[in-house]
Design a protein around this motif. Structure first.
Motif, PDB file in Angstrom:
ATOM      1  N   ARG A  49       1.074  -1.193   0.117  1.00 54.83           N
ATOM      2  CA  ARG A  49       0.074  -0.041   0.096  1.00 54.83           C
ATOM      3  C   ARG A  49       0.936   1.257  -0.132  1.00 54.83           C
ATOM      4  N   GLY A  50       1.867   1.099   0.711  1.00 49.56           N
ATOM      5  CA  GLY A  50       2.756   2.325   0.972  1.00 49.56           C
ATOM      6  C   GLY A  50       3.479   2.753  -0.470  1.00 49.56           C
ATOM      7  N   LEU A  51       3.861   1.444  -0.972  1.00 49.16           N
ATOM      8  CA  LEU A  51       4.636   1.455  -2.229  1.00 49.16           C
ATOM      9  C   LEU A  51       3.749   2.249  -3.271  1.00 49.16           C
ATOM     10  N   LEU A  52       2.396   1.687  -3.397  1.00 53.08           N
ATOM     11  CA  LEU A  52       1.553   2.131  -4.280  1.00 53.08           C
ATOM     12  C   LEU A  52       1.146   3.626  -4.239  1.00 53.08           C
ATOM     13  N   LEU A  53       1.171   4.084  -2.816  1.00 52.44           N
ATOM     14  CA  LEU A  53       0.978   5.509  -2.644  1.00 52.44           C
ATOM     15  C   LEU A  53       2.059   6.360  -3.131  1.00 52.44           C
ATOM     16  N   MET A  54       3.328   5.911  -3.125  1.00 48.36           N
ATOM     17  CA  MET A  54       4.506   6.626  -3.272  1.00 48.36           C
ATOM     18  C   MET A  54       4.587   6.552  -4.777  1.00 48.36           C
ATOM     19  N   THR A  55       4.172   5.462  -5.606  1.00 51.70           N
ATOM     20  CA  THR A  55       4.285   5.487  -7.115  1.00 51.70           C
ATOM     21  C   THR A  55       3.153   6.429  -7.656  1.00 51.70           C
ATOM     22  N   ILE A  56       2.083   6.460  -6.859  1.00 55.98           N
ATOM     23  CA  ILE A  56       1.036   7.384  -7.486  1.00 55.98           C
ATOM     24  C   ILE A  56       1.814   8.844  -7.487  1.00 55.98           C
ATOM     25  N   LEU A  57       2.302   9.198  -6.291  1.00 58.11           N
ATOM     26  CA  LEU A  57       2.723  10.389  -6.168  1.00 58.11           C
ATOM     27  C   LEU A  57       4.109  10.789  -7.176  1.00 58.11           C
ATOM     28  N   ALA A  58       4.832   9.839  -7.563  1.00 56.69           N
ATOM     29  CA  ALA A  58       6.016   9.943  -8.236  1.00 56.69           C
ATOM     30  C   ALA A  58       5.447  10.071  -9.752  1.00 56.69           C
ATOM     31  N   VAL A  59       4.203   9.740  -9.980  1.00 53.65           N
ATOM     32  CA  VAL A  59       3.749  10.241 -11.490  1.00 53.65           C
ATOM     33  C   VAL A  59       3.782  11.593 -11.511  1.00 53.65           C
ATOM     34  N   SER A  60       3.264  12.388 -10.670  1.00 48.94           N
ATOM     35  CA  SER A  60       3.274  13.933 -10.746  1.00 48.94           C
ATOM     36  C   SER A  60       4.616  14.527 -10.967  1.00 48.94           C
ATOM     37  N   MET A  61       5.770  13.692 -10.690  1.00 53.07           N
ATOM     38  CA  MET A  61       7.010  14.269 -10.956  1.00 53.07           C
ATOM     39  C   MET A  61       7.353  14.331 -12.463  1.00 53.07           C
ATOM     40  N   PHE A  62       6.911  13.790 -13.183  1.00 53.07           N
ATOM     41  CA  PHE A  62       7.285  13.814 -14.794  1.00 53.07           C
ATOM     42  C   PHE A  62       6.582  14.848 -15.390  1.00 53.07           C
ATOM     43  N   PRO A  63       7.514  15.662 -16.084  1.00 52.58           N
ATOM     44  CA  PRO A  63       6.945  16.798 -16.915  1.00 52.58           C
ATOM     45  C   PRO A  63       6.063  16.571 -17.881  1.00 52.58           C
ATOM     46  N   GLN A  64       5.251  17.405 -18.375  1.00 53.25           N
ATOM     47  CA  GLN A  64       4.118  17.212 -19.350  1.00 53.25           C
ATOM     48  C   GLN A  64       4.748  16.716 -20.614  1.00 53.25           C
ATOM     49  N   ILE A  65       5.919  17.535 -21.006  1.00 55.30           N
ATOM     50  CA  ILE A  65       6.706  17.238 -22.344  1.00 55.30           C
ATOM     51  C   ILE A  65       7.011  15.943 -22.572  1.00 55.30           C
ATOM     52  N   ALA A  66       7.377  15.320 -21.277  1.00 50.28           N
ATOM     53  CA  ALA A  66       8.026  13.985 -21.527  1.00 50.28           C
ATOM     54  C   ALA A  66       7.052  12.828 -21.672  1.00 50.28           C
ATOM     55  N   VAL A  67       5.758  13.104 -21.351  1.00 51.42           N
ATOM     56  CA  VAL A  67       4.635  12.041 -21.627  1.00 51.42           C
ATOM     57  C   VAL A  67       3.671  12.560 -22.901  1.00 51.42           C
ATOM     58  N   LEU A  68       3.963  13.657 -23.571  1.00 51.68           N
ATOM     59  CA  LEU A  68       3.389  14.150 -24.604  1.00 51.68           C
ATOM     60  C   LEU A  68       3.024  13.336 -25.826  1.00 51.68           C
ATOM     61  N   ALA A  69       4.100  12.714 -26.313  1.00 56.30           N
ATOM     62  CA  ALA A  69       4.098  11.882 -27.563  1.00 56.30           C
ATOM     63  C   ALA A  69       3.160  10.578 -27.435  1.00 56.30           C
ATOM     64  N   GLY A  70       3.497   9.739 -26.017  1.00 59.01           N
ATOM     65  CA  GLY A  70       2.867   8.535 -25.754  1.00 59.01           C
ATOM     66  C   GLY A  70       1.165   9.055 -25.521  1.00 59.01           C
ATOM     67  N   LEU A  71       1.157  10.054 -24.734  1.00 58.25           N
ATOM     68  CA  LEU A  71      -0.516  10.503 -24.731  1.00 58.25           C
ATOM     69  C   LEU A  71      -0.879  10.837 -25.922  1.00 58.25           C
ATOM     70  N   PHE A  72      -0.236  11.500 -26.610  1.00 58.88           N
ATOM     71  CA  PHE A  72      -1.021  11.845 -28.057  1.00 58.88           C
ATOM     72  C   PHE A  72      -1.258  10.654 -28.830  1.00 58.88           C
ATOM     73  N   GLU A  73      -0.371   9.582 -28.844  1.00 57.53           N
ATOM     74  CA  GLU A  73      -0.633   8.540 -29.541  1.00 57.53           C
ATOM     75  C   GLU A  73      -2.036   7.593 -28.860  1.00 57.53           C
ATOM     76  N   LEU A  74      -2.034   7.470 -27.417  1.00 54.87           N
ATOM     77  CA  LEU A  74      -2.955   6.942 -26.679  1.00 54.87           C
ATOM     78  C   LEU A  74      -4.456   7.693 -27.178  1.00 54.87           C
ATOM     79  N   ILE A  75      -4.480   9.004 -27.272  1.00 55.06           N
ATOM     80  CA  ILE A  75      -5.678   9.717 -27.564  1.00 55.06           C
ATOM     81  C   ILE A  75      -6.020   9.652 -29.045  1.00 55.06           C
ATOM     82  N   ARG A  76      -5.110   9.415 -30.092  1.00 58.65           N
ATOM     83  CA  ARG A  76      -5.234   9.050 -31.282  1.00 58.65           C
ATOM     84  C   ARG A  76      -5.959   7.932 -31.531  1.00 58.65           C
ATOM     85  N   PHE A  77      -5.490   6.884 -30.686  1.00 59.61           N
ATOM     86  CA  PHE A  77      -5.994   5.335 -30.622  1.00 59.61           C
ATOM     87  C   PHE A  77      -7.200   5.337 -30.243  1.00 59.61           C
TER      88      PHE A  77
END
Length: 277
Positions: A102-130
């Motif tokens: 449970r603690g590891l999952l909570l820390m993982t959820i918080l760690a997601v917010s540390m990624f800048p938007q530009i780092a996931v932009l391409a992948g998220l764009f492909e997901l939205i197109r799909f």
């Protein structure tokens, strides 16, 4: 009060005044600029000499800007609803249900917010197109919800941990289901945290620019930040600073009013779990 204490207080308040001036001055100057037209835009004045409302009239008569404002209201409001619904249920599981990792999952959820938007932009764009939601409001709602969830889950989990376990136990004895416990018992007690996370999620979705620019192709789907960036003058060489500042003021003032109204709940929500009684 000793001289040393007096000097410390004066120095402290002087620093506070300087910080406030530095923070407020850009918005203050934007307001001044919004009342200027023509060559007055290039004159540096720190105090208002006249009030010309033509920029505000022009921007309010701009149908595309009004449409973009309505798009932002819908997208930001829907993002808040989805984010709070998912965060409340997730925080209940993370705060009350005991399971391995449970603690590891909570820390993982918080760690997601540390990624800048530009780092996931391409992948998220492909997901939205799909998925097939490109150039629709749901593309922004999906991306904003993903980036809003970590903070909302973290705050609500911390807040929910401080709620008395006896309340939940009494509800279980009375036959209440987990859904009834969440909606009828916990949610009324979570209002400070819900207001905090909801308002911050709304502000984040309202001001977001990168995803709104990338995931839209038509003018009818644009949000307010993109619409302001796309404002053009009478020629391609002219930047309509007066219109831009007027539009910025119009979309910022409501947010300032909301923060002032709910400032106490915001503070109590952000400090939830910080002090143990």
């Amino acid at each position: 009060m000793t001289n040393k204490t007096l000097r410390n207080n004066i120095a402290f308040y002087a620093v506070v005044v300087v910080i406030v001036l530095i923070s407020v001055f850009p918005f203050y100057y934007a307001i001044l600029t919004s009342f200027k037209t023509g060559t007055d835009l290039f004159k540096v004045n720190y105090f208002p000499s006249s009030f010309d409302f033509r920029n505000y009239i022009d921007i309010l008569n701009n149908g595309k800007f009004i449409r973009s404002t309505l798009n932002s209201v819908f997208i930001a409001s829907t993002t808040v609803v989805f984010a709070l619904f998912l965060a409340v249920t997730a925080s209940y599981a993370l705060a009350r249900v005991r399971f391995r990792g449970r603690g590891l999952l909570l820390m993982t959820i918080l760690a997601v917010s540390m990624f800048p938007q530009i780092a996931v932009l391409a992948g998220l764009f492909e997901l939205i197109r799909f998925i097939g939601i490109y150039n629709t409001p749901w593309a922004m709602i999906l991306s904003y919800t993903i980036f809003t969830l970590p903070f909302t889950v973290w705050v609500l989990t911390t807040f929910m941990r401080d709620l008395p376990v006896e309340i939940e136990e009494a509800a279980i004895v009375d036959g209440a289901t987990p859904w009834i416990i969440i909606t009828q018992i916990f949610m009324p007690l979570l209002w400070p945290a819900l207001v905090t996370t909801g308002l911050l999620a709304f502000i984040g979705a309202w001001n977001e620019f990168l995803f709104a620019l990338t995931f839209t192709a038509s003018e009818t789907m644009r949000t307010v930040p993109v619409a302001i960036a796309m404002l053009s003058g009478s020629s391609q060489y002219e930047t309509p600073w007066g219109l831009i500042m007027a539009a910025s003021v119009l979309v910022t003032v409501p947010l300032v009013i909301l923060v002032l109204i709910f400032q106490r709940k915001i503070v109590s929500g952000l400090t939830a779990g910080g002090v143990k009684g």
